[in-house]
Design a protein around this motif. Structure first.
Motif, PDB file in Angstrom:
ATOM      1  N   PRO A 148      78.369 109.543   3.122  1.00 44.47           N
ATOM      2  CA  PRO A 148      77.098 110.266   2.464  1.00 44.47           C
ATOM      3  C   PRO A 148      76.204 109.241   2.181  1.00 44.47           C
ATOM      4  O   PRO A 148      74.964 109.435   2.319  1.00 44.47           O
ATOM      5  N   ASN A 149      76.437 107.851   1.723  1.00 49.15           N
ATOM      6  CA  ASN A 149      75.380 106.893   1.194  1.00 49.15           C
ATOM      7  C   ASN A 149      74.946 106.148   2.586  1.00 49.15           C
ATOM      8  O   ASN A 149      73.698 106.041   2.420  1.00 49.15           O
ATOM      9  N   ILE A 150      75.630 105.961   3.513  1.00 49.81           N
ATOM     10  CA  ILE A 150      75.204 105.664   4.936  1.00 49.81           C
ATOM     11  C   ILE A 150      74.210 106.351   5.492  1.00 49.81           C
ATOM     12  O   ILE A 150      72.929 106.108   6.049  1.00 49.81           O
ATOM     13  N   SER A 151      74.379 107.851   5.230  1.00 51.65           N
ATOM     14  CA  SER A 151      73.611 108.822   5.912  1.00 51.65           C
ATOM     15  C   SER A 151      72.204 108.898   5.299  1.00 51.65           C
ATOM     16  O   SER A 151      71.250 108.944   6.105  1.00 51.65           O
ATOM     17  N   GLN A 152      72.450 108.581   4.060  1.00 48.25           N
ATOM     18  CA  GLN A 152      70.919 108.669   3.244  1.00 48.25           C
ATOM     19  C   GLN A 152      70.083 107.704   3.663  1.00 48.25           C
ATOM     20  O   GLN A 152      68.856 107.504   3.689  1.00 48.25           O
ATOM     21  N   TRP A 153      70.782 106.550   3.921  1.00 54.94           N
ATOM     22  CA  TRP A 153      70.045 105.208   3.743  1.00 54.94           C
ATOM     23  C   TRP A 153      69.487 105.155   5.397  1.00 54.94           C
ATOM     24  O   TRP A 153      68.449 104.723   5.640  1.00 54.94           O
ATOM     25  N   MET A 154      70.473 105.696   6.269  1.00 52.07           N
ATOM     26  CA  MET A 154      70.048 105.744   7.714  1.00 52.07           C
ATOM     27  C   MET A 154      68.769 106.605   7.651  1.00 52.07           C
ATOM     28  O   MET A 154      67.699 106.488   8.736  1.00 52.07           O
ATOM     29  N   ALA A 155      68.800 107.868   7.106  1.00 47.49           N
ATOM     30  CA  ALA A 155      67.530 108.624   7.097  1.00 47.49           C
ATOM     31  C   ALA A 155      66.184 107.871   6.592  1.00 47.49           C
ATOM     32  O   ALA A 155      65.449 108.281   7.170  1.00 47.49           O
ATOM     33  N   ARG A 156      66.555 107.286   5.414  1.00 49.64           N
ATOM     34  CA  ARG A 156      65.406 106.236   5.145  1.00 49.64           C
ATOM     35  C   ARG A 156      65.055 105.298   6.361  1.00 49.64           C
ATOM     36  O   ARG A 156      63.837 105.242   6.600  1.00 49.64           O
ATOM     37  N   MET A 157      65.928 104.766   7.086  1.00 52.90           N
ATOM     38  CA  MET A 157      65.456 103.882   8.068  1.00 52.90           C
ATOM     39  C   MET A 157      65.003 104.396   9.355  1.00 52.90           C
ATOM     40  O   MET A 157      64.048 103.962   9.929  1.00 52.90           O
ATOM     41  N   THR A 158      65.548 105.656   9.532  1.00 49.58           N
ATOM     42  CA  THR A 158      65.060 106.110  10.993  1.00 49.58           C
ATOM     43  C   THR A 158      63.879 106.751  10.784  1.00 49.58           C
ATOM     44  O   THR A 158      63.050 107.220  11.725  1.00 49.58           O
ATOM     45  N   GLU A 159      63.347 107.091   9.681  1.00 49.07           N
ATOM     46  CA  GLU A 159      62.105 107.772   9.392  1.00 49.07           C
ATOM     47  C   GLU A 159      60.742 106.524   9.709  1.00 49.07           C
ATOM     48  O   GLU A 159      59.618 106.868   9.690  1.00 49.07           O
ATOM     49  N   ARG A 160      61.257 105.271   9.547  1.00 48.01           N
ATOM     50  CA  ARG A 160      60.234 104.449   9.768  1.00 48.01           C
ATOM     51  C   ARG A 160      59.635 104.484  11.075  1.00 48.01           C
ATOM     52  O   ARG A 160      60.106 104.767  12.058  1.00 48.01           O
ATOM     53  N   PRO A 161      58.304 104.528  11.303  1.00 49.46           N
ATOM     54  CA  PRO A 161      57.689 104.277  12.477  1.00 49.46           C
ATOM     55  C   PRO A 161      58.083 103.205  13.538  1.00 49.46           C
ATOM     56  O   PRO A 161      58.375 103.349  14.727  1.00 49.46           O
ATOM     57  N   SER A 162      58.619 102.101  12.868  1.00 45.24           N
ATOM     58  CA  SER A 162      59.290 101.002  13.870  1.00 45.24           C
ATOM     59  C   SER A 162      60.586 101.489  14.436  1.00 45.24           C
ATOM     60  O   SER A 162      60.893 101.238  15.473  1.00 45.24           O
ATOM     61  N   PHE A 163      61.167 102.353  13.679  1.00 47.50           N
ATOM     62  CA  PHE A 163      62.632 103.005  14.132  1.00 47.50           C
ATOM     63  C   PHE A 163      62.326 103.620  15.428  1.00 47.50           C
ATOM     64  O   PHE A 163      63.078 103.844  16.355  1.00 47.50           O
ATOM     65  N   LYS A 164      61.165 104.778  14.948  1.00 51.32           N
ATOM     66  CA  LYS A 164      60.963 105.706  16.220  1.00 51.32           C
ATOM     67  C   LYS A 164      60.694 105.135  17.289  1.00 51.32           C
ATOM     68  O   LYS A 164      60.800 105.392  18.308  1.00 51.32           O
ATOM     69  N   LYS A 165      59.694 104.080  17.238  1.00 47.29           N
ATOM     70  CA  LYS A 165      59.466 103.154  18.420  1.00 47.29           C
ATOM     71  C   LYS A 165      60.452 102.658  19.295  1.00 47.29           C
ATOM     72  O   LYS A 165      60.817 102.696  20.658  1.00 47.29           O
ATOM     73  N   TYR A 166      61.483 101.779  18.216  1.00 52.10           N
ATOM     74  CA  TYR A 166      62.528 101.362  18.990  1.00 52.10           C
ATOM     75  C   TYR A 166      63.384 102.359  19.669  1.00 52.10           C
ATOM     76  O   TYR A 166      63.970 102.313  20.668  1.00 52.10           O
ATOM     77  N   PHE A 167      63.609 103.767  19.027  1.00 52.58           N
ATOM     78  CA  PHE A 167      64.590 104.619  19.387  1.00 52.58           C
ATOM     79  C   PHE A 167      63.864 105.145  21.118  1.00 52.58           C
ATOM     80  O   PHE A 167      64.608 105.360  21.784  1.00 52.58           O
ATOM     81  N   GLN A 168      62.466 105.258  20.993  1.00 52.18           N
ATOM     82  CA  GLN A 168      61.783 105.573  22.000  1.00 52.18           C
ATOM     83  C   GLN A 168      62.190 104.709  23.135  1.00 52.18           C
ATOM     84  O   GLN A 168      62.347 105.206  24.402  1.00 52.18           O
ATOM     85  N   LEU A 169      61.934 103.563  22.832  1.00 54.64           N
ATOM     86  CA  LEU A 169      62.325 102.342  23.665  1.00 54.64           C
ATOM     87  C   LEU A 169      63.439 102.380  24.272  1.00 54.64           C
ATOM     88  O   LEU A 169      63.852 102.291  25.572  1.00 54.64           O
ATOM     89  N   ARG A 170      64.631 102.606  23.604  1.00 56.83           N
ATOM     90  CA  ARG A 170      66.110 102.604  23.828  1.00 56.83           C
ATOM     91  C   ARG A 170      66.341 103.972  24.863  1.00 56.83           C
ATOM     92  O   ARG A 170      67.146 103.604  25.921  1.00 56.83           O
ATOM     93  N   ASN A 171      65.418 104.929  24.746  1.00 65.08           N
ATOM     94  CA  ASN A 171      65.923 105.965  25.379  1.00 65.08           C
ATOM     95  C   ASN A 171      64.864 106.188  26.662  1.00 65.08           C
ATOM     96  O   ASN A 171      65.071 107.214  27.616  1.00 65.08           O
ATOM     97  N   ASN A 172      64.213 105.244  26.976  1.00 62.27           N
ATOM     98  CA  ASN A 172      63.321 105.239  28.196  1.00 62.27           C
ATOM     99  C   ASN A 172      64.083 104.790  29.283  1.00 62.27           C
ATOM    100  O   ASN A 172      65.061 104.163  29.180  1.00 62.27           O
TER     101      ASN A 172
END
Ligand SMILES: N[C@@H](CCC(=O)N[C@@H](CS)C(=O)NCC(=O)O)C(=O)O
Length: 204
Positions: A180-204
């Motif tokens: 649960p502690n990792i999940s909450q922290w990852m939720a904070r990280m993955t909502e960052r615009p930089s993560f969203k862009k990186y995620f998009q690049l990964r899945n292109n």
């Protein structure tokens, strides 16, 4: 001008994540690894290991993803590196730990399940790695208890390095719900615009 060699789905991913966070202009050079471009004499002159990532900043060449991220943070946002010796030490500790203790078994699983033909697959390697991953995640989860970020209340380079590796759990089908502690922290990280862009690049 910065040029980053390696595709976002490789170890170069954490460098894309950080470059996006820093908002620095860069050119991506993904390299065709099936065509073994990483073994070309031209690329071996940049990184004699024949591995990605490798980054060029004007005439400065640097390889090893954690060293690249250290260099980028130092140059463009040194506050990400912490301010006290203790904070700097923690950031290094978790960054190195995540690469050695968490990424290593994840990469073992990826090699065996995604790149190895069924008849050559070593199920012993997969079983051992699949046991190591939750043990490592539990250590991180215990550390994150009561913490907002890896080194305390402020986001640091450690968060980008470690999150880029924890993110691979999805690829190796290890759920994060028991942590649960990792999940909450990852939720904070993955909502960052930089993560969203990186995620998009990964899945292109
Ligand atoms: N410790 C290195 C690992 C680099 C690495 O293993 N990169 C892989 C891609 S994820 C690679 O280039 N493999 C090519 C090969 O081994 O031939 C780092 O973090 O930069």
């Amino acid at each position: 001008m910065i040029k980053l060699y390696g595709a976002p789905r490789t170890s170069a991913g954490r460098c894309y994540f950080l470059l996006e966070e820093l908002g620095v202009d860069y050119e991506a050079a993904p390299l065709d690894m099936k065509a073994r471009e990483h073994q070309s004499s031209e690329f071996l002159k940049l990184n004699p290991n024949g591995k990605v990532p490798c980054l060029i900043d004007d005439d400065f060449v640097i390889w090893e993803s954690l060293a690249i991220n250290q260099y980028l943070a130092e140059k463009y946002k040194p506050e990400l590196l912490g301010s006290t010796p203790q904070e700097k030490g923690r950031i290094q500790q978790w960054s190195i730990w995540s690469l050695v203790e968490l990424q290593t078994p994840m990469v073992d699983v990826i090699i065996q399940t995604l790149f190895m033909p069924e008849e050559k697959r070593d199920h012993g390697v997969i079983d051992r790695a699949m046991k190591r991953i939750p043990v490592a995640l539990q250590i991180l989860d215990d550390h994150m208890e009561g913490r907002t970020y890896i080194a305390g209340e402020k986001i640091t380079l450690g968060d980008f390095n470690v999150a880029s590796i924890v993110n691979i759990a999805n690829t190796v089908k290890v759920p994060l719900t028991p942590f649960p502690n990792i999940s909450q922290w990852m939720a904070r990280m993955t909502e960052r615009p930089s993560f969203k862009k990186y995620f998009q690049l990964r899945n292109n």
